[in-house]
Design an enzyme around this catalytic site. Structure first.
Site, PDB file in Angstrom:
ATOM      1  N   GLY A   1      -6.243 -20.768   5.816  1.00 40.01           N
ATOM      2  CA  GLY A   1      -4.910 -20.676   5.210  1.00 40.01           C
ATOM      3  C   GLY A   1      -4.080 -19.726   6.036  1.00 40.01           C
ATOM      4  O   GLY A   1      -3.359 -20.127   6.957  1.00 40.01           O
ATOM      5  N   SER A   2      -4.222 -18.417   5.738  1.00 39.39           N
ATOM      6  CA  SER A   2      -3.478 -17.414   6.507  1.00 39.39           C
ATOM      7  C   SER A   2      -3.908 -17.403   7.973  1.00 39.39           C
ATOM      8  O   SER A   2      -3.093 -17.244   8.875  1.00 39.39           O
ATOM      9  CB  SER A   2      -3.691 -16.026   5.898  1.00 39.39           C
ATOM     10  OG  SER A   2      -3.038 -15.939   4.650  1.00 39.39           O
TER      11      SER A   2
ATOM     12  N   GLN B   1      10.741 -10.902 -20.494  1.00 42.06           N
ATOM     13  CA  GLN B   1      10.823  -9.722 -21.354  1.00 42.06           C
ATOM     14  C   GLN B   1      12.076  -9.779 -22.241  1.00 42.06           C
ATOM     15  O   GLN B   1      12.030  -9.440 -23.426  1.00 42.06           O
ATOM     16  CB  GLN B   1      10.844  -8.458 -20.477  1.00 42.06           C
ATOM     17  CG  GLN B   1      10.537  -7.171 -21.212  1.00 42.06           C
ATOM     18  CD  GLN B   1       9.087  -7.132 -21.690  1.00 42.06           C
ATOM     19  OE1 GLN B   1       8.249  -7.913 -21.258  1.00 42.06           O
ATOM     20  NE2 GLN B   1       8.816  -6.231 -22.624  1.00 42.06           N
TER      21      GLN B   1
ATOM     22  N   GLU C   1       4.102 -20.351   2.795  1.00 35.31           N
ATOM     23  CA  GLU C   1       4.786 -20.100   4.073  1.00 35.31           C
ATOM     24  C   GLU C   1       4.651 -18.647   4.540  1.00 35.31           C
ATOM     25  O   GLU C   1       5.590 -18.043   5.034  1.00 35.31           O
ATOM     26  CB  GLU C   1       6.247 -20.574   4.015  1.00 35.31           C
ATOM     27  CG  GLU C   1       6.309 -22.086   3.839  1.00 35.31           C
ATOM     28  CD  GLU C   1       7.626 -22.735   4.191  1.00 35.31           C
ATOM     29  OE1 GLU C   1       8.368 -22.205   5.024  1.00 35.31           O
ATOM     30  OE2 GLU C   1       7.897 -23.807   3.627  1.00 35.31           O
TER      31      GLU C   1
ATOM     32  N   THR D   1       1.932 -15.335   3.120  1.00 36.08           N
ATOM     33  CA  THR D   1       1.848 -14.420   1.974  1.00 36.08           C
ATOM     34  C   THR D   1       2.604 -13.126   2.309  1.00 36.08           C
ATOM     35  O   THR D   1       2.845 -12.807   3.485  1.00 36.08           O
ATOM     36  CB  THR D   1       0.378 -14.045   1.676  1.00 36.08           C
ATOM     37  OG1 THR D   1      -0.148 -13.406   2.854  1.00 36.08           O
ATOM     38  CG2 THR D   1      -0.465 -15.261   1.345  1.00 36.08           C
TER      39      THR D   1
HETATM   40  N1  COS Z   1       7.251 -17.137  17.401  1.00 33.01           N
HETATM   41  C1  COS Z   1       6.843 -17.403  18.660  1.00 33.01           C
HETATM   42  N2  COS Z   1       5.576 -17.156  19.081  1.00 33.01           N
HETATM   43  C2  COS Z   1       4.704 -16.616  18.199  1.00 33.01           C
HETATM   44  C3  COS Z   1       5.086 -16.310  16.889  1.00 33.01           C
HETATM   45  C4  COS Z   1       6.414 -16.594  16.505  1.00 33.01           C
HETATM   46  N3  COS Z   1       6.832 -16.333  15.266  1.00 33.01           N
HETATM   47  N4  COS Z   1       4.015 -15.801  16.247  1.00 33.01           N
HETATM   48  C5  COS Z   1       3.005 -15.765  17.137  1.00 33.01           C
HETATM   49  N5  COS Z   1       3.431 -16.267  18.308  1.00 33.01           N
HETATM   50  C6  COS Z   1       2.649 -16.378  19.552  1.00 33.01           C
HETATM   51  C7  COS Z   1       2.184 -15.011  20.009  1.00 33.01           C
HETATM   52  O1  COS Z   1       3.174 -14.386  20.831  1.00 33.01           O
HETATM   53  C8  COS Z   1       0.929 -15.373  20.791  1.00 33.01           C
HETATM   54  O2  COS Z   1       1.265 -15.861  22.059  1.00 33.01           O
HETATM   55  P1  COS Z   1       0.892 -15.052  23.427  1.00 33.01           P
HETATM   56  O3  COS Z   1      -0.572 -14.753  23.320  1.00 33.01           O
HETATM   57  O4  COS Z   1       1.230 -16.025  24.504  1.00 33.01           O
HETATM   58  O5  COS Z   1       1.744 -13.837  23.375  1.00 33.01           O
HETATM   59  C9  COS Z   1       0.362 -16.563  20.023  1.00 33.01           C
HETATM   60  O6  COS Z   1       1.450 -17.119  19.292  1.00 33.01           O
HETATM   61  C10 COS Z   1      -0.737 -16.174  19.063  1.00 33.01           C
HETATM   62  O7  COS Z   1      -0.201 -15.212  18.173  1.00 33.01           O
HETATM   63  P2  COS Z   1      -1.127 -14.148  17.422  1.00 33.01           P
HETATM   64  O8  COS Z   1      -2.113 -13.600  18.394  1.00 33.01           O
HETATM   65  O9  COS Z   1      -0.256 -13.209  16.697  1.00 33.01           O
HETATM   66  O10 COS Z   1      -1.916 -15.109  16.418  1.00 33.01           O
HETATM   67  P3  COS Z   1      -2.960 -14.788  15.244  1.00 33.01           P
HETATM   68  O11 COS Z   1      -4.032 -15.814  15.280  1.00 33.01           O
HETATM   69  O12 COS Z   1      -3.348 -13.345  15.292  1.00 33.01           O
HETATM   70  O13 COS Z   1      -2.130 -15.098  13.913  1.00 33.01           O
HETATM   71  C11 COS Z   1      -0.660 -14.694  12.030  1.00 33.01           C
HETATM   72  C12 COS Z   1      -1.012 -14.446  13.533  1.00 33.01           C
HETATM   73  C13 COS Z   1      -1.736 -14.206  11.077  1.00 33.01           C
HETATM   74  C14 COS Z   1       0.604 -13.902  11.833  1.00 33.01           C
HETATM   75  C15 COS Z   1      -0.432 -16.209  11.843  1.00 33.01           C
HETATM   76  O14 COS Z   1      -1.639 -16.919  11.852  1.00 33.01           O
HETATM   77  C16 COS Z   1       0.307 -16.546  10.577  1.00 33.01           C
HETATM   78  O15 COS Z   1       1.526 -16.410  10.490  1.00 33.01           O
HETATM   79  N6  COS Z   1      -0.412 -16.993   9.566  1.00 33.01           N
HETATM   80  C17 COS Z   1       0.196 -17.443   8.331  1.00 33.01           C
HETATM   81  C18 COS Z   1       0.354 -18.911   8.383  1.00 33.01           C
HETATM   82  C19 COS Z   1       1.113 -19.373   7.200  1.00 33.01           C
HETATM   83  O16 COS Z   1       2.249 -18.995   6.976  1.00 33.01           O
HETATM   84  N7  COS Z   1       0.485 -20.257   6.449  1.00 33.01           N
HETATM   85  C20 COS Z   1       1.139 -20.770   5.297  1.00 33.01           C
HETATM   86  C21 COS Z   1       0.999 -22.213   5.243  1.00 33.01           C
HETATM   87  S1  COS Z   1       2.077 -23.061   6.238  1.00 33.01           S
HETATM   88  S2  COS Z   1       3.224 -23.921   4.959  1.00 33.01           S
END
Ligand code: COS
Length: 389
Positions: free
Chosen positions: A132-133, A340, A367, A369
């Protein structure tokens, strides 16, 4: 380049028509939407005819070309009615349109954007039973086979799946997890593609009529032209960029629902009598109304500021996350105060307060948490700090 939008007069006329439609067609239909857990087809068709499914599509692809601010204002108007209505239109005009505009090929834009304008409904398939996240941990695989890709996996809680005409599916094009999550790619898959099936609509706490279901992919064979942007490995970044915009849409939606909730509370406080007078005369009730108004106004100001920044081309990574955190958490408090103010009646299903309270809850989850968005903000702050501001 951001869309410049409609001229002020044309947009004002559109918003007036939309507001009337929300009050005269959507709100009166709510009891039926809740009863059937579905928007009645004739009403969905009226939404299509108004062009609501393609509101943010640029003029070049047949859409009205609203600016971001105009689009979000329209979303907030629609969100004054039951969340089902925004849900039906906002995935296609939000996440999907953004993904196509930013990272689609020209052929993909020409194929899919006019379909949204014509009233088609779209789904964004990212979440899975085990991710999910941590969306990059997805298991759905897309394996290249000559000029085709073959997809296998399942997606969960997919908004609009039971009524979608096409899907943007995120899948692994590499079994290994790659740096920057470059193992993720996007695929555009129309309904009716063999092997693609939709589960039963989920039973949810609230938001009746906003349909979600599993999307199952079994040996789904799509041509290589279905790969978003024609390049493997860009899917995760596309998803994150599209979700940045989606979070502003959720913010606008939370603000629209907050406004409705506050109006419902205000009306009840003026009608309900206790101790020989309306409860709106009591200062402790007034305090709850005022606190809700303060939070609603703060959320509106935050969204306006984020939009102004985005429309000048600035990154709104932190601002978008901040808006969504604030507006969704505020909506939770506003809905809680509404219950309330209703007192015992607030706990009863026959009054609006109970329904609004349940509908509000998921805004803090979908979208991104609140907790994931806190991480997004903090990571951006730490990165700026490391770069010496
Ligand atoms: N815009 C552009 N690029 C982005 C970005 C954004 N908003 N967010 C991340 N990236 C890029 C990063 O810059 C990184 O690229 P580089 O390594 O080339 O710099 C790459 O994507 C990976 O990013 P990151 O390392 O931050 O990824 P993680 O796996 O650590 O995940 C979170 C980051 C947890 C923030 C992400 O998985 C997330 O937002 N999860 C929530 C998803 C969500 O909203 N789910 C709800 C259901 S969808 S309806």
């Amino acid at each position: 380049m951001p869309e410049t939008g409609l001229d002020a007069e044309t947009f004002e006329a559109f918003i007036t028509t939309l507001r009337r439609f929300v009050r005269e067609r959507m709100i009166p239909a709510e009891p039926q939407v809740f009863e059937d857990d579905r928007i009645p087809e004739p009403l969905l068709n009226e939404m299509r005819e108004m062009g609501l499914m393609g509101l943010s599509v640029p003029e070049a692809y047949g859409g009205p070309g609203l600016s971001m601010g105009q689009y979000l204002q329209a979303v907030a108007e629609i969100a004054y009615a039951a969340p089902a209505f925004r849900s039906a239109m906002a995935i296609g005009t939000g996440i999907i349109t953004t993904a196509l505009k930013l990272d689609g090929t020209e052929e993909q834009r020409q194929e899919y954007l006019p379909r949204l304008v014509a009233g088609e409904i779209a789904s964004f398939c990212l979440t899975e039973p085990d991710s999910g996240s941590d969306s990059a941990a997805m298991k759905t695989r897309a394996v290249k086979d000559g000029d085709f890709y073959v997809l296998n996996g399942s997606k969960r809680y997919i908004t609009n799946a039971p009524q979608a005409n096409f899907f943007l599916v995120m899948a692994r094009t590499s079994a290994e997890s790659l740096p920057g999550n470059a193992h993720v790619s996007g695929f555009l898959i129309p309904l009716g593609t063999p092997g693609l099936s939709i589960g039963k609509p989920d039973k949810k706490m609230g938001q009746r009529g906003a349909l979600t279901a599993d999307v199952v992919l079994e040996e789904v064979r799509v041509p290589a032209s279905a790969l978003l942007g024609g390049v493997e490995g860009k899917g995760f970044k596309t998803a994150m960029k599209a979700l940045d915009g989606g979070r502003l849409s959720v913010t606008a939606s939370a603000l629209g629902l907050s406004r409705r909730t506050l109006d419902v509370a205000l009306r009840y406080a003026n009608e309900r009598k206790a101790f020989g007078e309306t409860i709106a005369n009591f200062q402790l009730v007034q305090a709850m109304l005022a606190d809700s108004q303060v939070e609603l106004y703060a959320g509106e100001c935050m969204l306006r500021d984020a939009v102004a920044k985005a429309e000048t081309g600035q990154s709104i990574l932190k601002e978008g996350a901040a808006c969504k955190i604030f507006a969704s958490e505020a909506l939770g408090r506003i809905a809680d105060r509404c219950v309330q103010i209703f007192g015992g009646a607030g706990y009863m299903a026959e009054y609006d307060a109970e329904r609004l309270y349940r509908d509000a809850r998921v805004f803090r989850i979908y979208e991104g948490t609140t907790q994931i968005l806190q991480l997004v903000i903090a990571r951006a702050m730490l990165k700026e700090y490391a770069q010496g501001f």
